[in-house]
Design a protein around this motif. Structure first.
Motif, PDB file in Angstrom:
ATOM      1  N   SER A  53       0.818  -1.218   0.000  1.00  0.00           N
ATOM      2  CA  SER A  53       0.000   0.000   0.000  1.00  0.00           C
ATOM      3  C   SER A  53       0.854   1.271   0.000  1.00  0.00           C
ATOM      4  CB  SER A  53      -0.955   0.008   1.198  1.00  0.00           C
ATOM      5  OG  SER A  53      -0.222  -0.045   2.405  1.00  0.00           O
ATOM      6  N   ASP A  54       2.145   1.159   0.320  1.00  0.00           N
ATOM      7  CA  ASP A  54       3.043   2.314   0.264  1.00  0.00           C
ATOM      8  C   ASP A  54       3.514   2.612  -1.156  1.00  0.00           C
ATOM      9  OD1 ASP A  54       2.827   2.719   2.961  1.00  0.00           O
ATOM     10  OD2 ASP A  54       4.809   1.927   3.464  1.00  0.00           O
ATOM     11  N   THR A  55       3.236   1.706  -2.085  1.00  0.00           N
ATOM     12  CA  THR A  55       3.632   1.925  -3.472  1.00  0.00           C
ATOM     13  C   THR A  55       2.478   2.520  -4.261  1.00  0.00           C
ATOM     14  OG1 THR A  55       2.956  -0.235  -4.328  1.00  0.00           O
ATOM     15  CG2 THR A  55       5.167  -0.088  -3.380  1.00  0.00           C
ATOM     16  N   SER A  56       2.812   3.261  -5.277  1.00  0.00           N
ATOM     17  CA  SER A  56       1.841   3.724  -6.249  1.00  0.00           C
ATOM     18  C   SER A  56       2.175   3.027  -7.563  1.00  0.00           C
ATOM     19  CB  SER A  56       1.918   5.237  -6.427  1.00  0.00           C
ATOM     20  OG  SER A  56       1.497   5.889  -5.250  1.00  0.00           O
ATOM     21  N   THR A  57       1.201   2.897  -8.422  1.00  0.00           N
ATOM     22  CA  THR A  57       1.384   2.175  -9.674  1.00  0.00           C
ATOM     23  C   THR A  57       0.983   3.047 -10.846  1.00  0.00           C
ATOM     24  OG1 THR A  57       0.886   0.093  -8.557  1.00  0.00           O
ATOM     25  CG2 THR A  57       0.735   0.096 -10.957  1.00  0.00           C
ATOM     26  N   TYR A  58       1.823   3.015 -11.877  1.00  0.00           N
ATOM     27  CA  TYR A  58       1.514   3.702 -13.123  1.00  0.00           C
ATOM     28  C   TYR A  58       1.420   2.668 -14.227  1.00  0.00           C
ATOM     29  CZ  TYR A  58       1.815   6.797 -17.124  1.00  0.00           C
ATOM     30  OH  TYR A  58       1.558   7.456 -18.302  1.00  0.00           O
ATOM     31  N   LEU A  59       0.327   2.698 -14.970  1.00  0.00           N
ATOM     32  CA  LEU A  59       0.114   1.821 -16.115  1.00  0.00           C
ATOM     33  C   LEU A  59      -0.034   2.680 -17.358  1.00  0.00           C
ATOM     34  CD1 LEU A  59      -2.613  -0.488 -14.553  1.00  0.00           C
ATOM     35  CD2 LEU A  59      -0.216  -1.074 -14.909  1.00  0.00           C
ATOM     36  N   PHE A  60       0.513   2.229 -18.473  1.00  0.00           N
ATOM     37  CA  PHE A  60       0.299   2.934 -19.728  1.00  0.00           C
ATOM     38  C   PHE A  60       0.358   1.938 -20.870  1.00  0.00           C
ATOM     39  CE2 PHE A  60       4.830   2.688 -19.800  1.00  0.00           C
ATOM     40  CZ  PHE A  60       5.256   2.882 -21.107  1.00  0.00           C
ATOM     41  N   ASN A  61       0.084   2.404 -22.070  1.00  0.00           N
ATOM     42  CA  ASN A  61       0.109   1.590 -23.279  1.00  0.00           C
ATOM     43  C   ASN A  61      -0.807   0.380 -23.097  1.00  0.00           C
ATOM     44  OD1 ASN A  61       0.725   0.654 -25.818  1.00  0.00           O
ATOM     45  ND2 ASN A  61       2.906   0.480 -25.484  1.00  0.00           N
ATOM     46  N   ARG A  62      -0.279  -0.825 -23.116  1.00  0.00           N
ATOM     47  CA  ARG A  62      -1.095  -2.044 -23.022  1.00  0.00           C
ATOM     48  C   ARG A  62      -1.354  -2.482 -21.583  1.00  0.00           C
ATOM     49  NH1 ARG A  62       1.973  -6.142 -26.465  1.00  0.00           N
ATOM     50  NH2 ARG A  62       3.745  -4.929 -25.772  1.00  0.00           N
ATOM     51  N   HIS A  63      -0.866  -1.732 -20.604  1.00  0.00           N
ATOM     52  CA  HIS A  63      -1.084  -2.012 -19.173  1.00  0.00           C
ATOM     53  C   HIS A  63      -0.538  -3.370 -18.745  1.00  0.00           C
ATOM     54  CE1 HIS A  63      -4.484   1.129 -18.534  1.00  0.00           C
ATOM     55  NE2 HIS A  63      -3.562   1.550 -19.373  1.00  0.00           N
ATOM     56  N   VAL A  64       0.565  -3.803 -19.337  1.00  0.00           N
ATOM     57  CA  VAL A  64       1.132  -5.106 -18.985  1.00  0.00           C
ATOM     58  C   VAL A  64       2.252  -4.996 -17.954  1.00  0.00           C
ATOM     59  CG1 VAL A  64       0.478  -6.208 -21.155  1.00  0.00           C
ATOM     60  CG2 VAL A  64       2.699  -5.100 -20.963  1.00  0.00           C
ATOM     61  N   VAL A  65       2.823  -3.816 -17.771  1.00  0.00           N
ATOM     62  CA  VAL A  65       3.874  -3.610 -16.775  1.00  0.00           C
ATOM     63  C   VAL A  65       3.340  -2.664 -15.711  1.00  0.00           C
ATOM     64  CG1 VAL A  65       6.198  -2.733 -16.349  1.00  0.00           C
ATOM     65  CG2 VAL A  65       5.709  -3.961 -18.462  1.00  0.00           C
ATOM     66  N   GLN A  66       3.479  -3.073 -14.459  1.00  0.00           N
ATOM     67  CA  GLN A  66       3.102  -2.212 -13.339  1.00  0.00           C
ATOM     68  C   GLN A  66       4.349  -1.453 -12.919  1.00  0.00           C
ATOM     69  OE1 GLN A  66       1.663  -5.215 -10.651  1.00  0.00           O
ATOM     70  NE2 GLN A  66      -0.430  -4.909 -11.329  1.00  0.00           N
ATOM     71  N   HIS A  67       4.403  -0.181 -13.247  1.00  0.00           N
ATOM     72  CA  HIS A  67       5.540   0.667 -12.887  1.00  0.00           C
ATOM     73  C   HIS A  67       5.291   1.161 -11.468  1.00  0.00           C
ATOM     74  CE1 HIS A  67       7.061   0.869 -17.042  1.00  0.00           C
ATOM     75  NE2 HIS A  67       5.783   0.718 -17.337  1.00  0.00           N
ATOM     76  N   ARG A  68       6.075   0.665 -10.507  1.00  0.00           N
ATOM     77  CA  ARG A  68       5.875   1.005  -9.093  1.00  0.00           C
ATOM     78  C   ARG A  68       6.739   2.208  -8.730  1.00  0.00           C
ATOM     79  NH1 ARG A  68       1.511  -2.110  -7.370  1.00  0.00           N
ATOM     80  NH2 ARG A  68       1.877  -4.261  -7.991  1.00  0.00           N
ATOM     81  N   PHE A  69       6.151   3.131  -7.985  1.00  0.00           N
ATOM     82  CA  PHE A  69       6.885   4.319  -7.563  1.00  0.00           C
ATOM     83  C   PHE A  69       6.391   4.783  -6.209  1.00  0.00           C
ATOM     84  CE2 PHE A  69       3.175   5.972  -9.664  1.00  0.00           C
ATOM     85  CZ  PHE A  69       2.859   7.151  -8.997  1.00  0.00           C
TER      86      PHE A  69
END
Length: 117
Positions: A53-69
């Motif tokens: 829950s301390d991570t945020s997630t960014y999805l783009f394009n085909r939403h296949v990679v969860q970019h955690r930040f």
């Protein structure tokens, strides 16, 4: 070998285990902007030491990679996805690993811009 890492403020901490032989620099629209150097490890060799829950997630394009930040400091320490054959992987940003001399790690360039949208 086991490595520890974190975002800048330390809100997101993790461990990754394996041999850090090289990293990947991708030129896709997000990786180019973030400047990450990725080390891919099997997802079961990656342990998040802080609550998800301390991570945020960014999805783009085909939403296949969860970019955690980290929503506090903005650093992207890792991402999660699957290999083309379906294995779960973590893409660890080696710039966020403790005690790694980046100058000693060979970097492979990946042409992410050429992937289909």
């Amino acid at each position: 070998m086991k490595f520890q890492g974190s975002c800048h403020c330390g809100r997101i901490r993790f461990e990754a285990e394996g041999e850090l032989r090289s990293a990947t620099s991708c030129n896709c629209s997000i990786c180019r902007r973030k400047g990450t150097l990725m080390w891919f490890v099997p997802r079961d060799a990656f342990t998040l030491l802080t609550p998800e829950s301390d991570t945020s997630t960014y999805l783009f394009n085909r939403h296949v990679v969860q970019h955690r930040f980290c929503s506090t400091c903005g650093i992207h320490p890792y991402g999660e996805g699957k290999t083309p054959t379906g294995e779960a992987v973590a893409a660890v940003n080696i710039r966020c690993l403790d005690g790694v001399d980046l100058e000693t790690i060979p970097v492979q360039v990946f042409d992410g811009r050429a992937l289909p949208a």
